[in-house]
Structure formats: C-alpha cells, structure tokens
Motif scaffolding. Structure first.
Motif, PDB file in Angstrom:
ATOM      1  N   UNK A   1       0.825  -1.202   0.000  1.00 63.01           N
ATOM      2  CA  UNK A   1       0.000   0.000   0.000  1.00 63.01           C
ATOM      3  C   UNK A   1       0.858   1.251   0.000  1.00 63.01           C
ATOM      4  N   UNK A   2       2.083   1.122  -0.456  1.00 62.73           N
ATOM      5  CA  UNK A   2       2.960   2.281  -0.438  1.00 62.73           C
ATOM      6  C   UNK A   2       2.522   3.271  -1.508  1.00 62.73           C
ATOM      7  N   UNK A   3       2.529   4.517  -1.131  1.00 61.84           N
ATOM      8  CA  UNK A   3       2.163   5.572  -2.052  1.00 61.84           C
ATOM      9  C   UNK A   3       3.430   6.290  -2.484  1.00 61.84           C
ATOM     10  N   UNK A   4       3.410   6.751  -3.719  1.00 62.47           N
ATOM     11  CA  UNK A   4       4.556   7.491  -4.207  1.00 62.47           C
ATOM     12  C   UNK A   4       4.443   8.924  -3.723  1.00 62.47           C
ATOM     13  N   UNK A   5       5.543   9.438  -3.235  1.00 60.17           N
ATOM     14  CA  UNK A   5       5.576  10.797  -2.725  1.00 60.17           C
ATOM     15  C   UNK A   5       6.214  11.696  -3.769  1.00 60.17           C
ATOM     16  N   UNK A   6       5.551  12.775  -4.118  1.00 57.93           N
ATOM     17  CA  UNK A   6       6.070  13.748  -5.073  1.00 57.93           C
ATOM     18  C   UNK A   6       6.557  14.949  -4.282  1.00 57.93           C
ATOM     19  N   UNK A   7       7.799  15.321  -4.515  1.00 57.54           N
ATOM     20  CA  UNK A   7       8.394  16.454  -3.819  1.00 57.54           C
ATOM     21  C   UNK A   7       8.178  17.715  -4.654  1.00 57.54           C
ATOM     22  N   UNK A   8       7.809  18.804  -3.999  1.00 56.56           N
ATOM     23  CA  UNK A   8       7.635  20.095  -4.649  1.00 56.56           C
ATOM     24  C   UNK A   8       8.678  21.037  -4.068  1.00 56.56           C
ATOM     25  N   UNK A   9       9.506  21.606  -4.944  1.00 57.29           N
ATOM     26  CA  UNK A   9      10.604  22.464  -4.492  1.00 57.29           C
ATOM     27  C   UNK A   9      10.573  23.794  -5.227  1.00 57.29           C
ATOM     28  N   UNK A  10      10.894  24.830  -4.498  1.00 59.15           N
ATOM     29  CA  UNK A  10      11.056  26.157  -5.071  1.00 59.15           C
ATOM     30  C   UNK A  10      12.400  26.681  -4.583  1.00 59.15           C
ATOM     31  N   UNK A  11      13.483  26.265  -5.270  1.00 56.19           N
ATOM     32  CA  UNK A  11      14.812  26.661  -4.791  1.00 56.19           C
ATOM     33  C   UNK A  11      15.027  28.174  -4.916  1.00 56.19           C
ATOM     34  N   UNK A  12      15.768  28.706  -3.946  1.00 51.91           N
ATOM     35  CA  UNK A  12      16.098  30.134  -3.989  1.00 51.91           C
ATOM     36  C   UNK A  12      17.593  30.352  -4.177  1.00 51.91           C
ATOM     37  N   UNK A  13      18.373  29.266  -4.025  1.00 53.58           N
ATOM     38  CA  UNK A  13      19.807  29.354  -4.246  1.00 53.58           C
ATOM     39  C   UNK A  13      20.308  28.028  -4.812  1.00 53.58           C
ATOM     40  N   UNK A  14      21.457  28.099  -5.460  1.00 51.48           N
ATOM     41  CA  UNK A  14      22.005  26.936  -6.145  1.00 51.48           C
ATOM     42  C   UNK A  14      22.350  25.800  -5.180  1.00 51.48           C
ATOM     43  N   UNK A  15      22.666  26.114  -3.942  1.00 53.75           N
ATOM     44  CA  UNK A  15      23.081  25.115  -2.966  1.00 53.75           C
ATOM     45  C   UNK A  15      21.970  24.132  -2.609  1.00 53.75           C
ATOM     46  N   UNK A  16      20.739  24.397  -2.999  1.00 56.56           N
ATOM     47  CA  UNK A  16      19.625  23.477  -2.735  1.00 56.56           C
ATOM     48  C   UNK A  16      19.549  22.346  -3.757  1.00 56.56           C
ATOM     49  N   UNK A  17      20.306  22.449  -4.822  1.00 56.55           N
ATOM     50  CA  UNK A  17      20.247  21.449  -5.895  1.00 56.55           C
ATOM     51  C   UNK A  17      20.605  20.031  -5.450  1.00 56.55           C
ATOM     52  N   UNK A  18      21.654  19.829  -4.640  1.00 53.31           N
ATOM     53  CA  UNK A  18      21.962  18.448  -4.224  1.00 53.31           C
ATOM     54  C   UNK A  18      20.816  17.784  -3.463  1.00 53.31           C
ATOM     55  N   UNK A  19      20.043  18.531  -2.686  1.00 47.55           N
ATOM     56  CA  UNK A  19      18.899  17.944  -1.979  1.00 47.55           C
ATOM     57  C   UNK A  19      17.832  17.490  -2.969  1.00 47.55           C
ATOM     58  N   UNK A  20      17.647  18.263  -4.031  1.00 44.35           N
ATOM     59  CA  UNK A  20      16.679  17.889  -5.060  1.00 44.35           C
ATOM     60  C   UNK A  20      17.150  16.624  -5.780  1.00 44.35           C
ATOM     61  N   UNK A  21      18.445  16.552  -6.063  1.00 47.18           N
ATOM     62  CA  UNK A  21      18.999  15.380  -6.735  1.00 47.18           C
ATOM     63  C   UNK A  21      18.905  14.148  -5.835  1.00 47.18           C
ATOM     64  N   UNK A  22      19.066  14.324  -4.525  1.00 48.05           N
ATOM     65  CA  UNK A  22      18.913  13.194  -3.600  1.00 48.05           C
ATOM     66  C   UNK A  22      17.516  12.588  -3.697  1.00 48.05           C
ATOM     67  N   UNK A  23      16.509  13.432  -3.860  1.00 54.09           N
ATOM     68  CA  UNK A  23      15.148  12.909  -4.036  1.00 54.09           C
ATOM     69  C   UNK A  23      15.046  12.080  -5.313  1.00 54.09           C
TER      70      UNK A  23
END
Length: 144
Positions: free
Chosen positions: A50-72
């Motif tokens: 019964x696992x549901x897929x989780x969709x992440x919504x991101x609104x980055x404000x700086x380039x340093x947030x990119x690795x967290x998005x890639x981790x997802x």
C-alpha cells in the motif's frame, strides 16, 4: 560405433535390452563433482503493498539546494521544481544542473508551464501532451 547408437535408441524406445557391458571404452573417463549450495533462506515479497509514491515540490532560492533535489531523484521520488521567481542566470544554472542529474539517473524531465518542471526518475513515466500555447515559447521567460 553405429550399431551402439542403434542399440541405445532401441533400448530408449523399449524395443531391446541394453547391455552396458558390451561397450568398450578406449579413453579414461574423468568424473567431475559438482558442488551445489542450497540457500535455505526464503525471501517473501508482498505484492499487495500500500505504499504511495511521494512527489516532492521544491522552489529553490539558491544553487546550494540542488543536491537535496537530486537526492530525491536518486531515492526514486519525482520532483516538481518552480523556477519562476528566480533571476534568469540562476534559474538557468539550476535547470542545467538538474537536467544533468535527470540524465544521470536515466529519468525524464517535462515542462509543466513557464519555469515549472517535473523531474522523474526512471521508475516514473510521465505522460500527456503540453498545450500548443507552451510549445512555441521558450522554457524560460527570457527565451522567445
């Protein structure tokens, strides 16, 4: 030699008795022992998850947030990014970085609207058609 084959075929079909003592072997026979290991550990898979897929919504404000998005993406989660509020140079830099990451994980990227994209790993299929309004326009607001 041909007679031995015929005798074996007759024996196989049940028409004749086969006598192994009649065969004369000219070359020695090497016997190889095959060792088989049996793993007694049984794996059980539940096909009714019964696992549901989780969709992440991101609104980055700086380039340093990119690795967290890639981790997802590496964790096989689709990500929607909003680059509308960023200045053009930063938005392009982030988009290029994430586009490379999507390529590296063999995923897909799809434009939703101007400055909004969905990034999906290879376990997620993105379907649908983008409207004609967006096809002729550039990806970013500065493109025309």
């Amino acid at each position: 030699m041909g007679g031995k084959f015929v005798d074996k075929v007759k024996y196989f079909m049940g028409l004749d008795d086969y006598d192994e003592d009649e065969e004369i072997m000219d070359t020695p026979v090497e016997v190889e022992e095959e060792v088989k290991t049996i793993n007694n550990a049984k794996k059980v898979l539940n096909i009714h998850t019964n696992s549901q897929m989780k969709v992440m919504v991101c609104e980055p404000v700086e380039f340093e947030e990119c690795p967290k998005i890639v981790d997802n993406l590496k964790n096989r989660k689709p990500v929607i990014i909003n680059l509308e509020k960023l200045d053009n140079d930063l938005a392009k830099k982030i988009f290029d970085f994430l586009n490379g990451a999507v390529y590296a994980v063999d995923g897909n990227i799809q434009k939703i609207s101007k400055g909004i994209f969905i990034l999906a790993p290879n376990n997620v299929d993105i379907g649908g058609n983008i409207s004609e309004e967006f096809k002729n326009k550039g990806i970013f607001p500065w493109q025309k």
